[in-house]
Design a protein around this motif. Structure first.
Motif, PDB file in Angstrom:
ATOM      1  N   ALA A  20      38.286  50.873  47.921  1.00 25.12           N
ATOM      2  CA  ALA A  20      38.474  49.556  47.906  1.00 25.12           C
ATOM      3  C   ALA A  20      40.070  48.932  47.858  1.00 25.12           C
ATOM      4  O   ALA A  20      40.919  49.678  47.749  1.00 25.12           O
ATOM      5  N   VAL A  21      40.151  47.604  48.453  1.00 25.91           N
ATOM      6  CA  VAL A  21      41.317  47.044  48.313  1.00 25.91           C
ATOM      7  C   VAL A  21      41.203  46.194  46.765  1.00 25.91           C
ATOM      8  O   VAL A  21      40.149  45.626  46.672  1.00 25.91           O
ATOM      9  N   SER A  22      42.257  46.318  46.141  1.00 24.15           N
ATOM     10  CA  SER A  22      42.223  45.521  45.163  1.00 24.15           C
ATOM     11  C   SER A  22      43.463  44.405  44.821  1.00 24.15           C
ATOM     12  O   SER A  22      44.574  44.741  45.305  1.00 24.15           O
ATOM     13  N   LEU A  23      43.264  43.396  44.002  1.00 20.69           N
ATOM     14  CA  LEU A  23      44.438  42.593  43.505  1.00 20.69           C
ATOM     15  C   LEU A  23      44.077  42.518  41.978  1.00 20.69           C
ATOM     16  O   LEU A  23      42.964  42.309  41.545  1.00 20.69           O
ATOM     17  N   SER A  24      45.014  42.883  41.282  1.00 23.60           N
ATOM     18  CA  SER A  24      44.797  43.014  39.916  1.00 23.60           C
ATOM     19  C   SER A  24      46.310  42.851  39.012  1.00 23.60           C
ATOM     20  O   SER A  24      47.375  42.758  39.535  1.00 23.60           O
ATOM     21  N   SER A  25      45.943  42.208  37.776  1.00 21.32           N
ATOM     22  CA  SER A  25      47.026  41.848  36.834  1.00 21.32           C
ATOM     23  C   SER A  25      47.416  42.973  35.864  1.00 21.32           C
ATOM     24  O   SER A  25      48.005  42.740  34.899  1.00 21.32           O
ATOM     25  N   THR A  26      46.726  44.257  36.190  1.00 20.63           N
ATOM     26  CA  THR A  26      46.873  45.535  35.234  1.00 20.63           C
ATOM     27  C   THR A  26      48.497  45.742  35.467  1.00 20.63           C
ATOM     28  O   THR A  26      49.253  45.524  36.287  1.00 20.63           O
ATOM     29  N   ASP A  28      49.418  48.707  36.447  1.00 19.18           N
ATOM     30  CA  ASP A  28      49.492  49.180  37.608  1.00 19.18           C
ATOM     31  C   ASP A  28      48.846  48.443  38.771  1.00 19.18           C
ATOM     32  O   ASP A  28      48.376  48.879  39.819  1.00 19.18           O
ATOM     33  N   GLY A  29      49.091  47.184  38.800  1.00 20.57           N
ATOM     34  CA  GLY A  29      48.240  46.151  39.641  1.00 20.57           C
ATOM     35  C   GLY A  29      49.159  45.849  40.609  1.00 20.57           C
ATOM     36  O   GLY A  29      49.981  46.394  41.257  1.00 20.57           O
ATOM     37  N   GLY A  30      48.757  44.385  41.320  1.00 17.69           N
ATOM     38  CA  GLY A  30      49.229  44.141  42.425  1.00 17.69           C
ATOM     39  C   GLY A  30      48.377  44.217  43.321  1.00 17.69           C
ATOM     40  O   GLY A  30      47.091  44.288  43.057  1.00 17.69           O
ATOM     41  N   LEU A  31      48.654  43.947  44.718  1.00 18.53           N
ATOM     42  CA  LEU A  31      47.941  44.290  45.773  1.00 18.53           C
ATOM     43  C   LEU A  31      48.002  45.766  46.203  1.00 18.53           C
ATOM     44  O   LEU A  31      48.826  46.417  46.588  1.00 18.53           O
ATOM     45  N   ARG A  32      46.757  46.386  46.064  1.00 17.56           N
ATOM     46  CA  ARG A  32      46.700  47.716  46.329  1.00 17.56           C
ATOM     47  C   ARG A  32      45.418  48.201  47.237  1.00 17.56           C
ATOM     48  O   ARG A  32      44.509  47.319  47.399  1.00 17.56           O
ATOM     49  N   HIS A  33      45.589  49.257  48.099  1.00 14.25           N
ATOM     50  CA  HIS A  33      44.724  49.813  48.837  1.00 14.25           C
ATOM     51  C   HIS A  33      44.470  51.134  48.447  1.00 14.25           C
ATOM     52  O   HIS A  33      45.088  51.944  47.772  1.00 14.25           O
ATOM     53  N   GLY A  34      43.368  51.710  48.883  1.00 18.55           N
ATOM     54  CA  GLY A  34      42.779  52.951  48.794  1.00 18.55           C
ATOM     55  C   GLY A  34      42.395  53.445  47.267  1.00 18.55           C
ATOM     56  O   GLY A  34      42.443  54.509  46.605  1.00 18.55           O
ATOM     57  N   ILE A  35      41.588  52.303  46.509  1.00 17.59           N
ATOM     58  CA  ILE A  35      41.451  52.353  45.165  1.00 17.59           C
ATOM     59  C   ILE A  35      39.958  53.288  45.182  1.00 17.59           C
ATOM     60  O   ILE A  35      38.917  52.791  45.718  1.00 17.59           O
ATOM     61  N   ARG A  36      39.940  54.079  44.396  1.00 21.65           N
ATOM     62  CA  ARG A  36      38.573  54.940  44.190  1.00 21.65           C
ATOM     63  C   ARG A  36      37.969  55.019  42.860  1.00 21.65           C
ATOM     64  O   ARG A  36      36.853  55.116  42.700  1.00 21.65           O
ATOM     65  N   TYR A  37      38.905  54.467  41.822  1.00 21.64           N
ATOM     66  CA  TYR A  37      38.649  54.638  40.306  1.00 21.64           C
ATOM     67  C   TYR A  37      39.118  53.335  39.684  1.00 21.64           C
ATOM     68  O   TYR A  37      40.133  52.855  39.927  1.00 21.64           O
ATOM     69  N   VAL A  38      38.261  53.171  38.662  1.00 19.71           N
ATOM     70  CA  VAL A  38      38.646  51.884  37.589  1.00 19.71           C
ATOM     71  C   VAL A  38      38.714  52.765  36.378  1.00 19.71           C
ATOM     72  O   VAL A  38      37.661  53.322  35.701  1.00 19.71           O
ATOM     73  N   ILE A  39      40.014  52.728  35.615  1.00 20.02           N
ATOM     74  CA  ILE A  39      39.953  53.291  34.301  1.00 20.02           C
ATOM     75  C   ILE A  39      39.968  52.386  33.324  1.00 20.02           C
ATOM     76  O   ILE A  39      40.870  51.594  33.279  1.00 20.02           O
ATOM     77  N   HIS A  40      39.136  52.553  32.153  1.00 23.54           N
ATOM     78  CA  HIS A  40      39.463  51.748  30.888  1.00 23.54           C
ATOM     79  C   HIS A  40      39.882  52.875  29.755  1.00 23.54           C
ATOM     80  O   HIS A  40      39.330  53.987  29.571  1.00 23.54           O
ATOM     81  N   LYS A  65      44.822  60.726  41.099  1.00 20.57           N
ATOM     82  CA  LYS A  65      45.880  60.443  41.695  1.00 20.57           C
ATOM     83  C   LYS A  65      46.135  58.798  41.393  1.00 20.57           C
ATOM     84  O   LYS A  65      45.150  57.977  41.273  1.00 20.57           O
ATOM     85  N   GLY A  66      47.560  58.405  40.899  1.00 16.95           N
ATOM     86  CA  GLY A  66      47.743  57.155  40.585  1.00 16.95           C
ATOM     87  C   GLY A  66      47.537  56.129  41.619  1.00 16.95           C
ATOM     88  O   GLY A  66      47.231  54.998  41.058  1.00 16.95           O
ATOM     89  N   ASN A  67      47.856  56.319  42.811  1.00 18.51           N
ATOM     90  CA  ASN A  67      47.767  55.628  43.761  1.00 18.51           C
ATOM     91  C   ASN A  67      46.138  55.361  44.277  1.00 18.51           C
ATOM     92  O   ASN A  67      45.708  54.588  45.322  1.00 18.51           O
ATOM     93  N   GLU A  68      45.192  56.029  43.456  1.00 16.47           N
ATOM     94  CA  GLU A  68      43.909  55.585  43.814  1.00 16.47           C
ATOM     95  C   GLU A  68      43.158  55.179  42.570  1.00 16.47           C
ATOM     96  O   GLU A  68      41.856  54.913  42.531  1.00 16.47           O
ATOM     97  N   ALA A  69      43.874  54.525  41.625  1.00 11.05           N
ATOM     98  CA  ALA A  69      43.293  53.848  40.545  1.00 11.05           C
ATOM     99  C   ALA A  69      43.845  52.559  40.000  1.00 11.05           C
ATOM    100  O   ALA A  69      44.990  52.511  40.318  1.00 11.05           O
ATOM    101  N   ILE A  70      42.882  51.929  39.302  1.00  9.16           N
ATOM    102  CA  ILE A  70      43.292  50.628  38.515  1.00  9.16           C
ATOM    103  C   ILE A  70      43.097  51.057  37.013  1.00  9.16           C
ATOM    104  O   ILE A  70      42.104  51.416  36.806  1.00  9.16           O
ATOM    105  N   THR A  71      44.190  50.860  36.511  1.00 12.81           N
ATOM    106  CA  THR A  71      44.073  51.160  34.946  1.00 12.81           C
ATOM    107  C   THR A  71      44.304  50.117  33.896  1.00 12.81           C
ATOM    108  O   THR A  71      45.239  49.509  33.975  1.00 12.81           O
ATOM    109  N   PHE A  72      43.177  49.804  32.961  1.00 15.20           N
ATOM    110  CA  PHE A  72      43.392  48.808  31.760  1.00 15.20           C
ATOM    111  C   PHE A  72      43.335  49.519  30.786  1.00 15.20           C
ATOM    112  O   PHE A  72      42.920  50.812  30.479  1.00 15.20           O
TER     113      PHE A  72
END
Length: 210
Positions: A20-26, A28-40, A65-72
């Protein structure tokens, strides 16, 4: 769109079935590419350490890998306080993953932020969309999430709560079909996001003690 949901030492890991491509306020957020995981990630109610360092420790612990995750980060109990809600319209599909804690609520009154601190908590909202979104559409979607959150919590609490002071949101866009240039409230995808987020928050609120 979520391939697997796994609980690991009090954390919740959502593995996507694509990249996924993501845009987030987490953190580790911002505009990110290559996302495979969401972590709560669960943190203690008195959490007061460097959030970026905490996120890195989480990735190392989970061997992700940190570059593959969005973390809440959240102080609510997982997975009890987590909800997943899915909706579709034609070829469009939206999955919402949300956690809700309301111990540090705020509301907007006369343009001012009125907050009542009773401890760390967050309203975290992840919206996963099967369609690819252009950059303006990602911004539209994040904005719409915030608007729906405000209106839903206001409705549920008689105008007392619009969110918490540490809320975070993310939009993840998978690559199925044609690119959506916009995702505002007049668009089909925007209407689907709005409805899905509303229903997810209704579910989450039922698990919440304010």
């Amino acid at each position: 769109m979520i391939r697997q949901v796994k609980v690991v030492n009090g954390d919740l890991v959502l593995a996507l079935n694509g990249i996924a491509v993501s845009l987030s306020s987490t953190v580790d957020g911002g505009l990110r590419h290559g996302i495979r995981y969401v972590i709560h990630h669960h943190v203690p109610s008195d959490f007061n350490t460097d959030p970026m360092l905490e996120v890195k420790k989480v990735h190392d612990k989970l061997m992700i890998k940190g570059n593959e995750a969005i973390t809440f980060l959240t102080a609510v109990e997982l997975p009890r306080s987590h909800v997943i809600h899915e909706e579709s319209s034609g070829d469009l599909r939206v999955t919402v993953s949300s956690t809700m804690g309301l111990s540090n609520p705020y509301r907007i009154k006369g343009g001012n932020v009125v907050s009542l601190w009773r401890g760390y908590s967050t309203v975290n909202i992840v919206v996963i969309i099967n369609a690819p979104l252009a950059s303006p559409a990602l911004v539209d979607a994040v904005s719409l999430i915030a608007e729906v959150k405000h209106e839903t919590l206001s409705e549920l609490t008689g105008g007392k709560i619009h969110g918490t002071t540490s809320d975070a949101a993310a939009v993840l866009s998978l690559n199925e079909g044609g690119v959506k240039p916009y995702a505002g409230p007049a668009t089909e995808i925007g209407k689907l996001i709005s409805h899905a987020v509303y229903n997810a928050l209704i579910k989450a609120y039922g698990n919440t003690i304010t």
